[in-house]
Design a protein around this motif. Structure first.
Motif, PDB file in Angstrom:
ATOM      1  N   LEU A 291       4.223  -4.281 -10.617  1.00 50.91           N
ATOM      2  CA  LEU A 291       4.747  -4.375 -11.982  1.00 50.91           C
ATOM      3  C   LEU A 291       3.788  -3.726 -12.984  1.00 50.91           C
ATOM      4  O   LEU A 291       4.206  -2.933 -13.838  1.00 50.91           O
ATOM      5  CB  LEU A 291       4.986  -5.847 -12.334  1.00 50.91           C
ATOM      6  CG  LEU A 291       5.388  -6.178 -13.776  1.00 50.91           C
ATOM      7  CD1 LEU A 291       6.568  -5.343 -14.233  1.00 50.91           C
ATOM      8  CD2 LEU A 291       5.698  -7.673 -13.898  1.00 50.91           C
ATOM      9  N   VAL A 292       2.506  -4.041 -12.896  1.00 51.08           N
ATOM     10  CA  VAL A 292       1.539  -3.483 -13.839  1.00 51.08           C
ATOM     11  C   VAL A 292       1.424  -1.966 -13.681  1.00 51.08           C
ATOM     12  O   VAL A 292       1.319  -1.234 -14.676  1.00 51.08           O
ATOM     13  CB  VAL A 292       0.170  -4.166 -13.661  1.00 51.08           C
ATOM     14  CG1 VAL A 292      -0.933  -3.399 -14.384  1.00 51.08           C
ATOM     15  CG2 VAL A 292       0.225  -5.604 -14.182  1.00 51.08           C
TER      16      VAL A 292
ATOM     17  N   ARG B 298       5.945  -4.237   0.586  1.00 52.64           N
ATOM     18  CA  ARG B 298       4.903  -3.323   0.128  1.00 52.64           C
ATOM     19  C   ARG B 298       3.620  -3.495   0.952  1.00 52.64           C
ATOM     20  O   ARG B 298       2.968  -2.510   1.305  1.00 52.64           O
ATOM     21  CB  ARG B 298       4.613  -3.551  -1.357  1.00 52.64           C
ATOM     22  CG  ARG B 298       3.617  -2.561  -1.960  1.00 52.64           C
ATOM     23  CD  ARG B 298       4.117  -1.117  -1.879  1.00 52.64           C
ATOM     24  NE  ARG B 298       5.318  -0.927  -2.641  1.00 52.64           N
ATOM     25  CZ  ARG B 298       5.384  -0.340  -3.828  1.00 52.64           C
ATOM     26  NH1 ARG B 298       4.282   0.142  -4.376  1.00 52.64           N
ATOM     27  NH2 ARG B 298       6.541  -0.198  -4.452  1.00 52.64           N
ATOM     28  N   ILE B 299       3.263  -4.725   1.265  1.00 52.52           N
ATOM     29  CA  ILE B 299       2.095  -4.958   2.117  1.00 52.52           C
ATOM     30  C   ILE B 299       2.288  -4.299   3.473  1.00 52.52           C
ATOM     31  O   ILE B 299       1.382  -3.629   3.996  1.00 52.52           O
ATOM     32  CB  ILE B 299       1.834  -6.467   2.268  1.00 52.52           C
ATOM     33  CG1 ILE B 299       1.347  -7.053   0.942  1.00 52.52           C
ATOM     34  CG2 ILE B 299       0.825  -6.744   3.382  1.00 52.52           C
ATOM     35  CD1 ILE B 299       1.301  -8.568   0.906  1.00 52.52           C
TER      36      ILE B 299
ATOM     37  N   HIS C 171       2.203 -12.780  -4.870  1.00 50.91           N
ATOM     38  CA  HIS C 171       2.136 -12.716  -6.332  1.00 50.91           C
ATOM     39  C   HIS C 171       1.231 -11.576  -6.774  1.00 50.91           C
ATOM     40  O   HIS C 171       1.557 -10.810  -7.689  1.00 50.91           O
ATOM     41  CB  HIS C 171       1.633 -14.047  -6.886  1.00 50.91           C
ATOM     42  CG  HIS C 171       1.553 -14.095  -8.372  1.00 50.91           C
ATOM     43  ND1 HIS C 171       0.424 -13.737  -9.073  1.00 50.91           N
ATOM     44  CD2 HIS C 171       2.470 -14.446  -9.308  1.00 50.91           C
ATOM     45  CE1 HIS C 171       0.641 -13.871 -10.363  1.00 50.91           C
ATOM     46  NE2 HIS C 171       1.873 -14.304 -10.541  1.00 50.91           N
ATOM     47  N   ALA C 172       0.061 -11.452  -6.124  1.00 56.82           N
ATOM     48  CA  ALA C 172      -0.869 -10.382  -6.467  1.00 56.82           C
ATOM     49  C   ALA C 172      -0.253  -9.018  -6.233  1.00 56.82           C
ATOM     50  O   ALA C 172      -0.432  -8.086  -7.033  1.00 56.82           O
ATOM     51  CB  ALA C 172      -2.147 -10.534  -5.652  1.00 56.82           C
ATOM     52  N   THR C 173       0.490  -8.891  -5.150  1.00 52.66           N
ATOM     53  CA  THR C 173       1.063  -7.601  -4.785  1.00 52.66           C
ATOM     54  C   THR C 173       2.203  -7.217  -5.717  1.00 52.66           C
ATOM     55  O   THR C 173       2.277  -6.077  -6.201  1.00 52.66           O
ATOM     56  CB  THR C 173       1.531  -7.622  -3.324  1.00 52.66           C
ATOM     57  OG1 THR C 173       0.426  -7.991  -2.483  1.00 52.66           O
ATOM     58  CG2 THR C 173       2.053  -6.263  -2.898  1.00 52.66           C
TER      59      THR C 173
ATOM     60  N   GLY D 279      -6.480  -7.070  -7.967  1.00 54.31           N
ATOM     61  CA  GLY D 279      -7.146  -5.914  -8.551  1.00 54.31           C
ATOM     62  C   GLY D 279      -7.166  -4.707  -7.642  1.00 54.31           C
ATOM     63  O   GLY D 279      -6.915  -3.576  -8.084  1.00 54.31           O
ATOM     64  N   LEU D 280      -7.438  -4.935  -6.360  1.00 51.78           N
ATOM     65  CA  LEU D 280      -7.520  -3.801  -5.440  1.00 51.78           C
ATOM     66  C   LEU D 280      -6.151  -3.181  -5.174  1.00 51.78           C
ATOM     67  O   LEU D 280      -6.034  -1.960  -5.040  1.00 51.78           O
ATOM     68  CB  LEU D 280      -8.170  -4.227  -4.124  1.00 51.78           C
ATOM     69  CG  LEU D 280      -9.653  -4.590  -4.211  1.00 51.78           C
ATOM     70  CD1 LEU D 280     -10.199  -4.924  -2.825  1.00 51.78           C
ATOM     71  CD2 LEU D 280     -10.478  -3.474  -4.842  1.00 51.78           C
ATOM     72  N   THR D 281      -5.114  -4.009  -5.096  1.00 46.61           N
ATOM     73  CA  THR D 281      -3.767  -3.440  -4.901  1.00 46.61           C
ATOM     74  C   THR D 281      -3.367  -2.619  -6.117  1.00 46.61           C
ATOM     75  O   THR D 281      -2.790  -1.530  -5.987  1.00 46.61           O
ATOM     76  CB  THR D 281      -2.734  -4.543  -4.638  1.00 46.61           C
ATOM     77  OG1 THR D 281      -3.161  -5.361  -3.555  1.00 46.61           O
ATOM     78  CG2 THR D 281      -1.375  -3.936  -4.285  1.00 46.61           C
ATOM     79  N   THR D 282      -3.687  -3.127  -7.298  1.00 48.78           N
ATOM     80  CA  THR D 282      -3.395  -2.368  -8.519  1.00 48.78           C
ATOM     81  C   THR D 282      -4.139  -1.042  -8.512  1.00 48.78           C
ATOM     82  O   THR D 282      -3.556   0.021  -8.795  1.00 48.78           O
ATOM     83  CB  THR D 282      -3.795  -3.184  -9.764  1.00 48.78           C
ATOM     84  OG1 THR D 282      -3.107  -4.446  -9.758  1.00 48.78           O
ATOM     85  CG2 THR D 282      -3.436  -2.438 -11.042  1.00 48.78           C
TER      86      THR D 282
END
Length: 519
Positions: free
Chosen positions: A383-384, A113-114, A376-378, A46-49
């Motif tokens: 993507l989103v 990206r991280i 996966h989260a990143t 959520g925070l990365t998004t």
């Protein structure tokens, strides 16, 4: 906002990362709240998004019913890998050569990206590039590593090579696959930096706010448990297990518990790297640079389906992990850490990211980490963010939550047959015959007439009774003695000892029951 150590909102065990001080961000949600995007979930997904959307100038509101990173983000071991837990040989069967190229590409891009975010925002989180090594347990198939090497190279990881052994002088792993350019970091320090960057962008973070309902449409609305509404052009559900899919996605993925131990080791005794074996369940190992004199060796494994092995003392799992570690790392000193975490395993090995099935096009989700939650989260956030921005993304079809998973029909049928069997628990007599058998600080299932109750006796001796029926699809919860939670064996929902929902897919607390009213 005053800093505080992260609240332990996902269980009683305490991970290595939880000492990190993260701002509370507990604010009163306005009666009328509007945003371009509402993100539900304040973990790394959520925070990365929210951060990436903020870079594009979008107004973002993030809500979470717990603290920042109070869920599974605080329980990871933070391996950053383009190597896959489910192995490329397995993934090739279901997704083909084109699919595994996208899998490897997306996870590698997530590590990049991280690293870029750490640099841009000056986040000090001990990000390191390291090599990863995959090796067999004693008696493992020598043929498998060569097959996995070919599959990894077919996925585009051309520099993966078979070496004589992993660089662990304390034991001979035998042949190993070396995956260069992997990574590791401290996840809570990273998330703390993300939250600060979102705050600086003008984004709004509200903790202690539970999403009760998502009303799709244009605009969409998120209705909170207090009745307040957030109006947004788009909604992103980033809650580990989705809270907006009652049946579809829970049938396509399963929740597993994994266990972790940490040991003090002399500085420099073990080379930095990520280490994995191919045992089932497999072991995963990394090092944390703790001080000038010592490091911490982290070892994980002993996975089992959530809620389905709680009658086996979790301490036995920790003992097996300790035995495995000490046999291979004789320099391991004091056992300093013990914790567990939860992963979501899609039946075809690939997560679910994109437009939420059954909703309008402006509701999105990120779930199905398959044991690789940080990357996966990143990649999910990338993507989103592209989908919300109307940009094409080559990963969209691969991760589409609406995709047909029947290419993995065997896995699908096996997992769901297992789920169906759990409902037989309603015919059982319970764990105890009387509340008198329940010791302080523990819980047990008690049958009262036709009902099963989840009864917790607190530390001062008071019993708290709830219906044992999970509020998702009615499975019988079981007591997790390690984390002091009620866990559903069907789809992995977890509740606190007092019945508060901690992790979906359920959205509502266990129903209060009165022991005196039960026949």
């Amino acid at each position: 906002m005053a800093n505080k150590s992260i609240a332990n909102d996902s269980g009683a065990s305490f991970s290595l990362w939880m000492h990190t001080r993260v701002p509370g961000y507990r604010q009163e949600l306005p009666d009328s709240c509007e945003a371009d995007v509402c993100v539900i979930g304040a973990g790394i997904a959520g925070l990365t998004t929210a951060y990436l959307l903020g870079l594009e100038g979008r107004r973002v509101v993030v809500i979470d019913d717990g603290p920042i990173a109070g869920g599974e983000t605080s329980r990871t071991t933070a391996h950053l890998a383009s190597a896959q837990d489910d192995r490329f040989t397995f993934l090739l069967r279901y997704h083909g050569a084109a699919g595994i190229k996208l899998i490897a590409e997306s996870h590698a891009a997530a590590i990049d990206r991280i690293e870029a975010i750490c640099s841009r925002e000056s986040i000090d989180c001990d990000f390191r590039r390291v090599d990863g090594y995959l090796f067999n347990p004693p008696g493992g198939s020598s043929k498998f590593l060569e097959e996995e090497r070919k599959a990894a190279q077919r996925a585009g990881l051309a520099d993966v090579e078979l070496v004589a052994r992993a660089p662990l002088p304390s034991f001979d792993t035998g042949p190993a696959l070396r995956f260069p350019n992997q990574g590791q970091f401290d996840p809570l320090r990273y998330v703390r930096g993300l939250a600060a960057a979102i705050d600086k962008q003008g984004g709004h973070l509200y903790t202690g706010v539970r999403a009760d309902k998502i009303e799709a449409g244009s605009p969409a609305r998120v209705v909170t448990a207090s009745g307040r509404r957030i109006t947004a052009k788009a909604v992103v559900v980033a809650t580990n297990a989705p809270i907006n899919s009652l049946v579809s996605l829970p049938l396509k993925q399963a929740a597993y518990r994994s266990y972790v131990v940490g040991f003090a080791v002399p500085k420099g005794a073990i080379q930095l790297g990520l280490y994995w074996d191919t045992e089932d369940p497999y072991h995963y190992v990394r090092l944390v640079e703790e001080s000038a004199a010592s490091d911490v060796l982290i070892v994980g494994g002993e996975d089992h389906k959530t809620g389905q092995d709680e009658q086996t003392d979790p301490q036995l799992r920790f003992e097996r992990l300790e035995k495995w570690t000490r046999e291979r790392f004789p320099m391991a000193g004091e056992l300093t850490q013990k914790w567990s975490g939860q992963v979501m395993e899609p039946v075809d090995g690939v997560g679910f990211i994109g437009r939420s099935p059954g909703h309008d096009a402006n509701v999105y989700l990120i779930t199905g980490d398959s044991g690789q939650g940080m990357t996966h989260a990143t990649l999910g956030a990338v993507l989103v963010t592209d989908l919300i921005g109307g940009r094409p993304n080559p990963w969209e079809t691969l991760y589409d939550p609406s995709r047909n998973v029947m290419r993995a029909a065997g896995e699908f049928l096996r997992e769901n047959a297992n789920v169906a069997a759990q409902y037989l628990d309603w015919l059982g007599k319970g764990d105890v015959a009387s509340v008198d058998e329940i010791k302080p600080g523990t819980g047990a299932i008690l049958r009262k007439g036709a009902r099963l109750l989840a009864v917790y006796r607190d530390e001062v001796g008071v019993c708290h009774a709830r219906s044992a029926a999970c509020t998702h699809l009615g499975g019988v919860v079981s007591w997790n003695g390690l984390e002091k939670t009620w866990d559903c064996p069907c789809h992995g929902t977890r509740f606190s000892a007092l019945g508060r929902v901690l992790n979906g897919p359920a959205k509502h607390d266990l129903v209060v029951a009165d022991l005196k009213d039960e026949a």
